[in-house]
Design an enzyme around this catalytic site. Structure first.
Site, PDB file in Angstrom:
ATOM      1  N   ARG A 194       3.699   3.454  10.398  1.00  0.00           N
ATOM      2  CA  ARG A 194       3.753   2.106  10.970  1.00  0.00           C
ATOM      3  C   ARG A 194       4.370   2.039  12.360  1.00  0.00           C
ATOM      4  NH1 ARG A 194      -0.011  -0.630   8.036  1.00  0.00           N
ATOM      5  NH2 ARG A 194       0.190  -0.032   5.850  1.00  0.00           N
ATOM      6  N   SER A 206       6.927 -15.375  -6.136  1.00  0.00           N
ATOM      7  CA  SER A 206       5.655 -15.672  -6.789  1.00  0.00           C
ATOM      8  C   SER A 206       5.095 -16.991  -6.296  1.00  0.00           C
ATOM      9  CB  SER A 206       5.845 -15.731  -8.306  1.00  0.00           C
ATOM     10  OG  SER A 206       4.677 -16.215  -8.943  1.00  0.00           O
ATOM     11  N   GLN A 207       3.873 -16.968  -5.811  1.00  0.00           N
ATOM     12  CA  GLN A 207       3.202 -18.206  -5.416  1.00  0.00           C
ATOM     13  C   GLN A 207       2.706 -18.995  -6.619  1.00  0.00           C
ATOM     14  OE1 GLN A 207       0.113 -17.125  -2.593  1.00  0.00           O
ATOM     15  NE2 GLN A 207       1.426 -17.734  -0.885  1.00  0.00           N
ATOM     16  N   ARG A 208       2.779 -18.423  -7.806  1.00  0.00           N
ATOM     17  CA  ARG A 208       2.354 -19.131  -9.012  1.00  0.00           C
ATOM     18  C   ARG A 208       3.464 -20.036  -9.543  1.00  0.00           C
ATOM     19  NH1 ARG A 208       0.441 -15.039 -13.296  1.00  0.00           N
ATOM     20  NH2 ARG A 208      -0.791 -16.782 -14.106  1.00  0.00           N
ATOM     21  N   ASN A 260      13.122   5.676  -1.755  1.00  0.00           N
ATOM     22  CA  ASN A 260      13.921   6.828  -1.371  1.00  0.00           C
ATOM     23  C   ASN A 260      13.657   7.145   0.097  1.00  0.00           C
ATOM     24  OD1 ASN A 260      11.784   8.970  -1.114  1.00  0.00           O
ATOM     25  ND2 ASN A 260      11.492   8.537  -3.289  1.00  0.00           N
ATOM     26  N   LEU A 261      14.489   7.972   0.685  1.00  0.00           N
ATOM     27  CA  LEU A 261      14.399   8.185   2.128  1.00  0.00           C
ATOM     28  C   LEU A 261      13.124   8.923   2.540  1.00  0.00           C
ATOM     29  CD1 LEU A 261      18.096   8.918   3.127  1.00  0.00           C
ATOM     30  CD2 LEU A 261      16.894   6.737   2.782  1.00  0.00           C
ATOM     31  N   ARG A 310      -3.061 -22.278  -4.319  1.00  0.00           N
ATOM     32  CA  ARG A 310      -2.681 -21.324  -3.275  1.00  0.00           C
ATOM     33  C   ARG A 310      -3.870 -20.707  -2.559  1.00  0.00           C
ATOM     34  NH1 ARG A 310      -0.640 -15.881  -6.582  1.00  0.00           N
ATOM     35  NH2 ARG A 310      -2.356 -15.823  -8.073  1.00  0.00           N
ATOM     36  N   ARG A 341       2.839   3.071  -1.912  1.00  0.00           N
ATOM     37  CA  ARG A 341       3.023   3.021  -3.360  1.00  0.00           C
ATOM     38  C   ARG A 341       4.295   3.701  -3.858  1.00  0.00           C
ATOM     39  NH1 ARG A 341      -2.390   3.263  -2.285  1.00  0.00           N
ATOM     40  NH2 ARG A 341      -3.683   1.689  -3.321  1.00  0.00           N
ATOM     41  N   ARG A 391       0.830  -1.212   0.000  1.00  0.00           N
ATOM     42  CA  ARG A 391       0.000   0.000   0.000  1.00  0.00           C
ATOM     43  C   ARG A 391       0.864   1.261   0.000  1.00  0.00           C
ATOM     44  NH1 ARG A 391      -4.167  -2.011   4.740  1.00  0.00           N
ATOM     45  NH2 ARG A 391      -5.033  -3.791   3.600  1.00  0.00           N
TER      46      ARG A 391
END
Length: 226
Positions: free
Chosen positions: A185, A99-101, A174-175, A158, A91, A89
């Protein structure tokens, strides 16, 4: 694990470098970007003559754009798909995830909030996880036997896996983007309790520790939670 960070190879013409090893490259690049805006190469103000003082002023003014020139990349494992669903999220970061595929399902990672769970609740949790992993393997085998390819079998199977399934991910930002993530968070309520998911909170703490080594002056206003 910090695996990449900004390295300076030269200075902007006119910039007066600090003494060697006094300033990290990531912090130095932020100052160079800021001083370029005003061509303030001679550091006339004692309060902002040091990199720490200069970036403190940048942070106080909210002039965060100059912090976008430096970046850091982290390899993160031992985390869950639930965690990465929240991570993406943010972005302004860039991601490359297992990849689970194409890759067989990895193990299960218990959420920090489950540490205090006792029997019989823990027994049922372990049973559900084991059943899901067994079901996944059975489905992959069944679909493969029917002639489906590796990708097709795994992308269908899956769906029975829990959100606590382990994943591995490479994240670059980037910072300024990292500051935004940490602000959100690592936030706490009036009682000092994390507002973010506990798994994300623990990962964010570890990221902050590394970023304070890479760019201590850019993150001088952050304290690592206990």
């Amino acid at each position: 694990m910090l695996i990449a960070r900004t390295i300076m190879v030269d200075d902007i013409p006119g910039y007066q470098p600090h003494a060697p090893f006094d300033v990290t490259d990531a912090d130095d690049l932020g100052e160079q970007g800021g001083r370029l805006c005003y061509l303030s190469w001679n550091r006339p103000n004692p309060a902002t003559a040091t990199n720490q003082g200069y970036l403190a002023n940048i942070l106080g003014q909210g002039h965060y754009s100059v912090l976008e020139h430096s970046s850091a990349s982290f390899y993160i494992d031992g985390v869950t798909r639930n965690f990465t669903h929240e991570l993406i999220r943010h972005r302004h970061l860039s991601f490359s995830e297992v990849s689970q595929r194409y890759v067989d399902a990895l193990g299960f990672v218990a959420h920090p909030g489950l540490a205090s769970v006792t029997r019989p609740a823990r027994y049922w949790m372990d049973e559900v996880v084991e059943d899901a992993q067994d079901a996944y393997g059975t489905l992959v085998d069944n679909l493969t036997e029917q002639g489906q390819g590796r990708k097709q079998a795994r992308q269908a199977a899956r769906h029975v896996l829990p959100g606590g399934t382990e994943t591995k991910i490479l994240v670059t930002g980037n910072l300024r983007a990292w500051r935004d993530l940490l602000t959100k968070r690592l936030a706490t309520n009036a009682q000092g309790e994390p507002l973010a998911d506990l798994e994300f909170y623990e990962v964010a703490k570890r990221i902050l520790v590394e970023l304070k080594r890479v760019a201590p002056n850019t993150f001088q206003d952050f304290e690592v939670p206990a």
